[in-house]
Structures are given as structure tokens and as C-alpha cells.
Design a protein around this motif. Structure first.
Motif, PDB file in Angstrom:
ATOM      1  N   LYS A 191       3.497   6.155  -5.564  1.00 13.75           N
ATOM      2  CA  LYS A 191       3.211   6.383  -6.977  1.00 13.75           C
ATOM      3  C   LYS A 191       2.086   7.403  -7.146  1.00 13.75           C
ATOM      4  O   LYS A 191       2.103   8.229  -8.045  1.00 13.75           O
ATOM      5  CB  LYS A 191       2.826   5.059  -7.655  1.00 13.75           C
ATOM      6  CG  LYS A 191       3.973   4.058  -7.740  1.00 13.75           C
ATOM      7  CD  LYS A 191       3.517   2.765  -8.383  1.00 13.75           C
ATOM      8  CE  LYS A 191       4.648   1.745  -8.426  1.00 13.75           C
ATOM      9  NZ  LYS A 191       4.225   0.448  -9.029  1.00 13.75           N
ATOM     10  N   GLY A 192       1.076   7.299  -6.242  1.00 14.65           N
ATOM     11  CA  GLY A 192      -0.029   8.245  -6.320  1.00 14.65           C
ATOM     12  C   GLY A 192       0.406   9.668  -6.031  1.00 14.65           C
ATOM     13  O   GLY A 192      -0.107  10.625  -6.624  1.00 14.65           O
ATOM     14  N   ILE A 198       0.844  -1.205   0.000  1.00 16.49           N
ATOM     15  CA  ILE A 198       0.000   0.000   0.000  1.00 16.49           C
ATOM     16  C   ILE A 198       0.873   1.247   0.000  1.00 16.49           C
ATOM     17  O   ILE A 198       0.557   2.247  -0.660  1.00 16.49           O
ATOM     18  CB  ILE A 198      -0.944  -0.014   1.215  1.00 16.49           C
ATOM     19  CG1 ILE A 198      -1.928  -1.183   1.100  1.00 16.49           C
ATOM     20  CG2 ILE A 198      -1.711   1.307   1.319  1.00 16.49           C
ATOM     21  CD1 ILE A 198      -2.850  -1.333   2.295  1.00 16.49           C
ATOM     22  N   ILE A 199       1.994   1.206   0.754  1.00 18.36           N
ATOM     23  CA  ILE A 199       2.906   2.357   0.775  1.00 18.36           C
ATOM     24  C   ILE A 199       3.461   2.618  -0.614  1.00 18.36           C
ATOM     25  O   ILE A 199       3.567   3.768  -1.062  1.00 18.36           O
ATOM     26  CB  ILE A 199       4.041   2.125   1.790  1.00 18.36           C
ATOM     27  CG1 ILE A 199       3.473   2.121   3.216  1.00 18.36           C
ATOM     28  CG2 ILE A 199       5.129   3.191   1.652  1.00 18.36           C
ATOM     29  CD1 ILE A 199       4.491   1.781   4.277  1.00 18.36           C
ATOM     30  N   ALA A 200       3.825   1.535  -1.334  1.00 13.88           N
ATOM     31  CA  ALA A 200       4.342   1.695  -2.697  1.00 13.88           C
ATOM     32  C   ALA A 200       3.290   2.321  -3.599  1.00 13.88           C
ATOM     33  O   ALA A 200       3.583   3.219  -4.412  1.00 13.88           O
ATOM     34  CB  ALA A 200       4.789   0.336  -3.236  1.00 13.88           C
ATOM     35  N   GLY A 213      -0.127  12.942  -8.298  1.00 13.78           N
ATOM     36  CA  GLY A 213      -1.070  13.897  -7.722  1.00 13.78           C
ATOM     37  C   GLY A 213      -2.447  13.337  -7.490  1.00 13.78           C
ATOM     38  O   GLY A 213      -3.411  14.097  -7.409  1.00 13.78           O
ATOM     39  N   THR A 214      -2.564  11.983  -7.360  1.00 13.21           N
ATOM     40  CA  THR A 214      -3.886  11.391  -7.168  1.00 13.21           C
ATOM     41  C   THR A 214      -4.104  10.861  -5.756  1.00 13.21           C
ATOM     42  O   THR A 214      -5.151  10.279  -5.480  1.00 13.21           O
ATOM     43  CB  THR A 214      -4.094  10.235  -8.160  1.00 13.21           C
ATOM     44  OG1 THR A 214      -3.095   9.239  -7.926  1.00 13.21           O
ATOM     45  CG2 THR A 214      -4.029  10.737  -9.592  1.00 13.21           C
TER      46      THR A 214
END
Length: 434
Positions: free
Chosen positions: A394-395, A388-390, A399-400
Motif C-alpha cells: 500500500k505504501g 507488514i508486506i501488505a 509513494g510513502t
């Protein structure tokens, strides 16, 4: 995008602070107060109150609302047509009324000539009672009827005549009346005047009937209180009464609707009690103002919670009374501004439902970690956390992802795993019981 959000939040916070400051420093308190007809005692007191209050508190504005009588004053409070009004405790009572201050406490005195055969209230049955003429005579007559009803004495069995003060002494002397009902303060007022008139006309010291059932009468009629009148309260030589007498009393109260803010009620009470000397200089009617008992459980006109808080906490300034409201208001506006900024940010980035599911999953990981019993369980949870951290990193790059919400959730899950890992390790290294 983030600088825009921060700028928006900052501007909203500044606006909230400015609104709170304007709210405080501007004249905000506008009070509608009922008065009696011009020239009446109530009118004189209220106009004095308005003058002193506006001089003492420039932020306060008093609007006088003229009413016909005490009953109309009570109705205005009940209808929320006024913020303050004078109410008589044994008269018409607003169902939503709460006491700010006691303006006057009047003794209900049945005055009889010396050597009268009337020694108790039941002895009034079949007799004629004199009542001094005046604007309050109908209220005093209603009080008489309430007292007679307690003793099961029909109201029509006691004749009453309304007399000017100048005729009361002669009416008693000529036995046109057997007793006089006078309602007034312990001091200069109606009772003292009636006692003086009877003494002068009969050449003897009048007496005041004791009412041993005063407490019981109060239970039935909460607006009529029990009171002990000390010897000499109505005349000094000879003292009248000659000894302490238990009788009844009614009160005139400054009353507000129970919707009035506690802080506002407290400030009004403080102003009344602290400016009493200034009020007395304008009208002697203010000399008998007293604070209500904050522990009084009167079922019809209870003490306003704001007044009770002021009386229990002691001296507070106008600013002390109100600053908590402005701080809370400012904080609420600031938080609202921040919330709006976050919402705008979320809408701007078109937050997907998957983000919320990931946050929910992080919370679930933390909950599972806290009940895990083996290192293998914690390792599995940690592996999923790393995935989840990865995804979050990426998010962030695209910017999501909502950094604030995910950062809190990730930290919560990490802390839970590490905490339970320590617990599991300690359990594994504990010595076996012998």
C-alpha cells in the motif's frame, strides 16, 4: 520521483568518475625538498634529483627549499615545512622522519701513522686529533665526542685541531697530531685522501683503528652503525687497511615526514633507484645511493612503510602505485553520490518514524525465526510478516515506502523463516535414537 532520484545518482556517479580521472591525469605531486647552500654537495645532489625526477615524471614538480645546513633540513621536516630533506644519522634527527633512501654511507676512520703506539680508542686520551677542515667538520667533531663518551673519556681530554687536507700529512709527520679522524666513503673521498697524505708524508703505510665495541656503540648511539671495512678499501698497494677492520659508519639519508602517503614514498624511492645512472651522470654524489633494508628496525630513522612495501613487492609503475587510490577515491565519491541521492529521496517523501519501526520489526522477525523450535512459532511469525508486506505494498502505491530498504528487510525475514522451517521439519522426521 524515482526517475529524478536515479537521474541524480547517475549524474553524481558520472561527476565522481570525471573528478577521479582529472585527479589522475593532472600533475598532482608537488614536492618541497630542502637543499644546502648553493654550491654545497647537498645542493648539487638535490638539483640533479629535481632535474631527473621532473624529466622522468611530468606530473611531479619539485620546489627547492634552501636551508643553511643539515640541522635546518631536519627541523624543516619536523615542522612539515618540506616533504623531503637530507639528514645525517648521527646529527639532528626529526622526530617524525622516516627513511626513503640511503644516499651515502661514510666510514668513521681513525687513521694513525705506521708504528703508532695508539692501537685502540682509549689510547687517544690525552692526545691531539686532527680533523680535516670542511663544511661537515662540526658534525665530525660531534661524532668524535659521542665515541669518546662511550669509553668514558672526557671530551676536553682529547685536543682536536682542524686542518686543511694539504697540512694533514705534515702535522702527522711532525707529531703535532697523533691521529686523524676522517669520515668518508669506502672509495674516493676524505678517508682515502687522508691516508694518501699521511703515507706520502711519513713514507709508511698508515693504519685504521679497529673498534671492537662497534655494535655496543650502535646500541647507545643508533645513528652510528657498525661496519666491516675490507682490506685495501682505502688504498690498494700496499692495501690499507691490511686486513678487514670493524669500525663505525654514519649515513646520509633522504628523509620524509611520516605523514607522507605510502604510495608517494614508494614512487620517490623507485625513481631514485631506477634513475641512479642518470643522477650519477649529473653528479658523482649519486653513485652511492642504496636502498635501505626494509626490515631495519632503526629507532630513529625507520624505513618509510611505503618504501618497505615497494622494496618487498618489487617493480611497480607509477600507475600501479597510484591506481588503487584513484579507484578507491572514485568508488568513495560514487557511493557518496548514491547516499546523497537516497537521502534526498527520503527527505522529499518526508519519511515517517513508523517506517523505521517496521524495518526494525522485520529484522526482529528474522532473528526470532532463526531460533524458533516449532512450526507454530514460524506460522505466527509468517502471519505478521504478511501483514507488514501488505502495508508495504500500500505504501508503494502512495509513494510513502522506501522500496530499497523494505525489499532487503522483507527478503531477509522470509529467508530466515524458510530456512528455520526446513530445520524444524528435518528435526521432526529424524528417527528416534535406539
Amino acid at each position: 520521483m524515482r526517475p529524478v532520484i536515479l537521474l541524480t545518482a547517475g549524474l553524481l556517479t558520472l561527476a565522481a568518475a570525471l573528478i577521479a580521472a582529472v585527479y589522475f591525469w593532472s600533475p598532482r605531486m608537488n614536492l618541497r625538498v630542502t637543499t644546502g647552500p648553493p654550491g654545497s654537495a647537498a645542493y648539487r645532489f638535490i638539483t640533479a634529483f629535481a632535474s631527473v625526477t621532473e624529466a622522468t615524471h611530468p606530473r611531479v614538480r619539485i620546489k627547492l627549499v634552501e636551508v643553511a645546513d643539515l640541522a635546518a633540513s631536519a627541523k624543516a621536516i619536523e615542522d612539515h615545512a618540506t616533504d623531503l630533506g637530507i639528514v645525517r644519522s648521527d646529527g639532528v634527527i626529526p622526530s617524525n622522519g622516516e627513511t626513503i633512501a640511503i644516499l651515502r654511507r661514510d666510514v668513521v676512520a681513525f687513521v694513525v701513522p705506521t708504528k703508532s703506539s695508539i692501537d685502540k680508542i682509549p689510547s687517544l686520551a690525552g692526545k691531539t686529533i686532527g680533523i680535516p677542515q670542511g663544511p661537515l667538520q662540526k658534525y665530525n667533531e660531534q661524532t668524535l665526542d659521542s665515541i669518546l663518551s662511550y669509553y668514558n673519556i672526557p671530551a676536553n681530554s682529547v685536543k682536536r685541531v682542524f686542518l686543511p687536507l694539504a697540512e694533514i700529512g705534515a702535522a702527522v709527520h711532525d707529531k703535532q697530531v697523533a691521529a686523524v679522524l676522517a669520515v668518508g666513503p669506502m672509495g674516493p673521498g676524505e678517508v682515502v685522501d687522508v691516508v694518501g697524505a699521511i703515507k706520502l708524508a711519513t713514507k709508511g703505510a698508515p693504519g685504521v683503528l679497529a673498534i671492537d665495541e662497534a655494535d655496543a656503540i650502535n646500541k647507545r648511539f643508533p645513528g652510528i652503525e657498525s661496519i666491516d671495512v675490507p682490506a685495501g678499501a682505502f688504498r690498494g698497494r700496499p692495501p690499507i687497511p691490511g686486513d678487514t677492520v670493524t669500525t663505525l659508519a654514519i649515513t646520509y639519508r633522504f628523509v620524509a615526514p611520516n605523514t607522507m602517503l605510502d604510495a608517494v614514498a614508494g614512487v620517490i624511492a623507485r625513481s631514485l633507484f631506477k634513475t641512479k645512472a642518470q643522477l650519477v651522470a649529473k653528479t658523482p654524489l649519486a653513485s652511492q645511493i642504496e636502498a635501505p633494508d626494509p626490515d631495519d628496525k632503526n629507532p630513529i630513522l625507520p624505513v618509510h612503510p611505503g618504501v618497505a612495501a615497494y622494496l618487498n613487492s618489487g617493480e611497480q609503475s607509477f600507475f600501479d602505485e597510484f591506481q588503487q587510490y584513484f579507484y578507491l577515491g572514485g568508488m568513495a565519491l560514487s557511493l557518496a553520490g548514491s547516499a546523497i541521492a537516497l537521502l534526498a529521496g527520503r527527505l522529499g517523501r518526508k519519511k515517517s518514524a513508523s517506517d523505521l519501526r517496521q524495518i526494525d520489526r522485520l529484522i526482529e522477525l528474522a532473528d526470532k525465526a532463526l531460533v524458533a523450535q516449532a512450526s507454530s512459532e514460524l506460522n505466527a511469525l509468517e502471519e505478521e510478516l504478511n501483514k507488514i508486506i501488505a502495508w508495504f505494498v500500500k505504501g508503494q502505491a502512495s509513494g510513502t515506502a522506501d522500496s530499497t530498504a523494505f525489499s532487503i528487510a522483507i527478503a531477509h525475514a522470509q529467508h530466515a523463516i524458510e530456512k528455520q522451517r526446513t530445520v524444524v521439519r528435518q528435526g521432526q522426521t529424524s528417527p528416534m535414537p535406539q
